[in-house]
Design a protein around this motif. Structure first.
Motif, PDB file in Angstrom:
ATOM      1  N   MET A  21       0.672  -1.358   0.204  1.00  0.00           N
ATOM      2  CA  MET A  21       0.137   0.122  -0.015  1.00  0.00           C
ATOM      3  C   MET A  21       0.964   1.185   0.090  1.00  0.00           C
ATOM      4  O   MET A  21       2.032   1.406   0.680  1.00  0.00           O
ATOM      5  CB  MET A  21      -0.923  -0.018   1.361  1.00  0.00           C
ATOM      6  CG  MET A  21      -2.073   1.092   1.097  1.00  0.00           C
ATOM      7  SD  MET A  21      -3.292   0.919   2.357  1.00  0.00           S
ATOM      8  CE  MET A  21      -3.697  -0.559   2.238  1.00  0.00           C
ATOM      9  N   ARG A  22       0.450   2.309  -0.890  1.00  0.00           N
ATOM     10  CA  ARG A  22       1.315   3.376  -0.761  1.00  0.00           C
ATOM     11  C   ARG A  22       0.811   4.565  -0.116  1.00  0.00           C
ATOM     12  O   ARG A  22      -0.420   4.756   0.130  1.00  0.00           O
ATOM     13  CB  ARG A  22       1.275   3.881  -2.172  1.00  0.00           C
ATOM     14  CG  ARG A  22       2.189   2.989  -3.212  1.00  0.00           C
ATOM     15  CD  ARG A  22       2.683   3.893  -4.414  1.00  0.00           C
ATOM     16  NE  ARG A  22       3.446   3.274  -5.274  1.00  0.00           N
ATOM     17  CZ  ARG A  22       4.833   3.340  -5.054  1.00  0.00           C
ATOM     18  NH1 ARG A  22       5.276   3.816  -4.109  1.00  0.00           N
ATOM     19  NH2 ARG A  22       5.666   2.869  -5.901  1.00  0.00           N
ATOM     20  N   ASN A  23       1.527   5.429   0.715  1.00  0.00           N
ATOM     21  CA  ASN A  23       1.031   6.740   0.993  1.00  0.00           C
ATOM     22  C   ASN A  23       1.125   7.881   0.066  1.00  0.00           C
ATOM     23  O   ASN A  23       1.935   7.865  -0.852  1.00  0.00           O
ATOM     24  CB  ASN A  23       2.081   6.993   2.425  1.00  0.00           C
ATOM     25  CG  ASN A  23       1.919   6.190   3.439  1.00  0.00           C
ATOM     26  OD1 ASN A  23       0.677   5.507   3.734  1.00  0.00           O
ATOM     27  ND2 ASN A  23       2.770   5.789   4.057  1.00  0.00           N
ATOM     28  N   VAL A  24       0.025   8.512   0.256  1.00  0.00           N
ATOM     29  CA  VAL A  24      -0.132   9.821  -1.030  1.00  0.00           C
ATOM     30  C   VAL A  24      -0.450  11.038  -0.192  1.00  0.00           C
ATOM     31  O   VAL A  24      -1.367  10.700   0.695  1.00  0.00           O
ATOM     32  CB  VAL A  24      -1.057   9.261  -1.973  1.00  0.00           C
ATOM     33  CG1 VAL A  24      -1.402  10.254  -2.884  1.00  0.00           C
ATOM     34  CG2 VAL A  24      -0.837   7.885  -2.619  1.00  0.00           C
ATOM     35  N   GLU A  78     -17.574  12.909   7.189  1.00  0.00           N
ATOM     36  CA  GLU A  78     -18.187  11.727   6.292  1.00  0.00           C
ATOM     37  C   GLU A  78     -17.323  10.483   6.897  1.00  0.00           C
ATOM     38  O   GLU A  78     -18.047   9.299   6.846  1.00  0.00           O
ATOM     39  CB  GLU A  78     -18.206  11.819   4.977  1.00  0.00           C
ATOM     40  CG  GLU A  78     -19.164  12.684   4.474  1.00  0.00           C
ATOM     41  CD  GLU A  78     -20.327  12.461   4.611  1.00  0.00           C
ATOM     42  OE1 GLU A  78     -20.946  11.141   4.499  1.00  0.00           O
ATOM     43  OE2 GLU A  78     -21.192  13.144   5.351  1.00  0.00           O
ATOM     44  N   ALA A  79     -16.163  10.483   7.205  1.00  0.00           N
ATOM     45  CA  ALA A  79     -15.334   9.222   7.448  1.00  0.00           C
ATOM     46  C   ALA A  79     -15.773   8.911   9.040  1.00  0.00           C
ATOM     47  O   ALA A  79     -16.011   7.876   9.218  1.00  0.00           O
ATOM     48  CB  ALA A  79     -13.752   9.517   7.642  1.00  0.00           C
ATOM     49  N   VAL A  98     -11.262   7.941   1.743  1.00  0.00           N
ATOM     50  CA  VAL A  98     -10.691   8.417   0.532  1.00  0.00           C
ATOM     51  C   VAL A  98     -10.479   7.272  -0.425  1.00  0.00           C
ATOM     52  O   VAL A  98     -10.505   7.264  -1.475  1.00  0.00           O
ATOM     53  CB  VAL A  98      -9.492   9.377   0.836  1.00  0.00           C
ATOM     54  CG1 VAL A  98      -8.985  10.022  -0.664  1.00  0.00           C
ATOM     55  CG2 VAL A  98     -10.089  10.838   1.450  1.00  0.00           C
ATOM     56  N   GLY A  99      -9.623   6.356  -0.110  1.00  0.00           N
ATOM     57  CA  GLY A  99      -9.254   5.260  -0.678  1.00  0.00           C
ATOM     58  C   GLY A  99     -10.428   4.309  -1.262  1.00  0.00           C
ATOM     59  O   GLY A  99     -10.549   4.035  -2.107  1.00  0.00           O
ATOM     60  N   ARG A 114     -11.280   4.028  -4.963  1.00  0.00           N
ATOM     61  CA  ARG A 114     -11.526   2.334  -5.577  1.00  0.00           C
ATOM     62  C   ARG A 114     -12.756   2.585  -6.148  1.00  0.00           C
ATOM     63  O   ARG A 114     -12.867   1.630  -7.279  1.00  0.00           O
ATOM     64  CB  ARG A 114     -11.424   1.544  -4.568  1.00  0.00           C
ATOM     65  CG  ARG A 114     -11.194  -0.106  -4.746  1.00  0.00           C
ATOM     66  CD  ARG A 114     -11.137  -1.026  -3.562  1.00  0.00           C
ATOM     67  NE  ARG A 114      -9.699  -0.431  -2.952  1.00  0.00           N
ATOM     68  CZ  ARG A 114      -9.740  -0.089  -1.629  1.00  0.00           C
ATOM     69  NH1 ARG A 114     -10.750   0.097  -1.084  1.00  0.00           N
ATOM     70  NH2 ARG A 114      -8.382   0.400  -0.985  1.00  0.00           N
ATOM     71  N   GLU A 115     -13.902   2.820  -5.501  1.00  0.00           N
ATOM     72  CA  GLU A 115     -15.177   2.963  -6.057  1.00  0.00           C
ATOM     73  C   GLU A 115     -15.179   3.560  -7.506  1.00  0.00           C
ATOM     74  O   GLU A 115     -15.929   2.960  -8.304  1.00  0.00           O
ATOM     75  CB  GLU A 115     -16.258   3.532  -5.197  1.00  0.00           C
ATOM     76  CG  GLU A 115     -17.617   3.445  -5.358  1.00  0.00           C
ATOM     77  CD  GLU A 115     -18.551   4.119  -4.704  1.00  0.00           C
ATOM     78  OE1 GLU A 115     -19.553   4.923  -5.203  1.00  0.00           O
ATOM     79  OE2 GLU A 115     -18.428   3.772  -3.521  1.00  0.00           O
TER      80      GLU A 115
END
Length: 76
Positions: free
Chosen positions: A1-4, A19-20, A31-32, A36-37
């Motif tokens: 998994m990458r950190n962005v 929202e989270a 956000v991930g 992905r969705e």
């Protein structure tokens, strides 16, 4: 998994944190999941469309009979 690193304006960041929290998840996971969705949505639509189109045409009436009139269809 990458950190962005993502830059957001204050209002958007606040909304995203809320929202989270509503989903009982971290902002990073939220956000991930959204990304992905968005990534998989077109593929899912394409599969659904292909499934529908592969079924072929559906006959709306019995061969040899006329289509019902508009009034018959709407029971006026």
């Amino acid at each position: 998994m990458r950190n962005v690193t993502v830059s957001l304006d204050d209002e958007t960041a606040r909304w995203a944190r809320i929202e989270a929290a509503r989903r009982d998840t971290s902002l990073s996971r939220y956000v991930g999941d959204l990304l992905r969705e968005q990534m998989t949505e077109p593929e899912a639509y394409e599969r659904a469309q292909q499934s529908y189109l592969s079924r072929g045409p559906v006959t709306l009436r019995v061969p040899g009979q006329q289509y019902p009139t508009r009034d018959e269809v709407h029971q006026r």
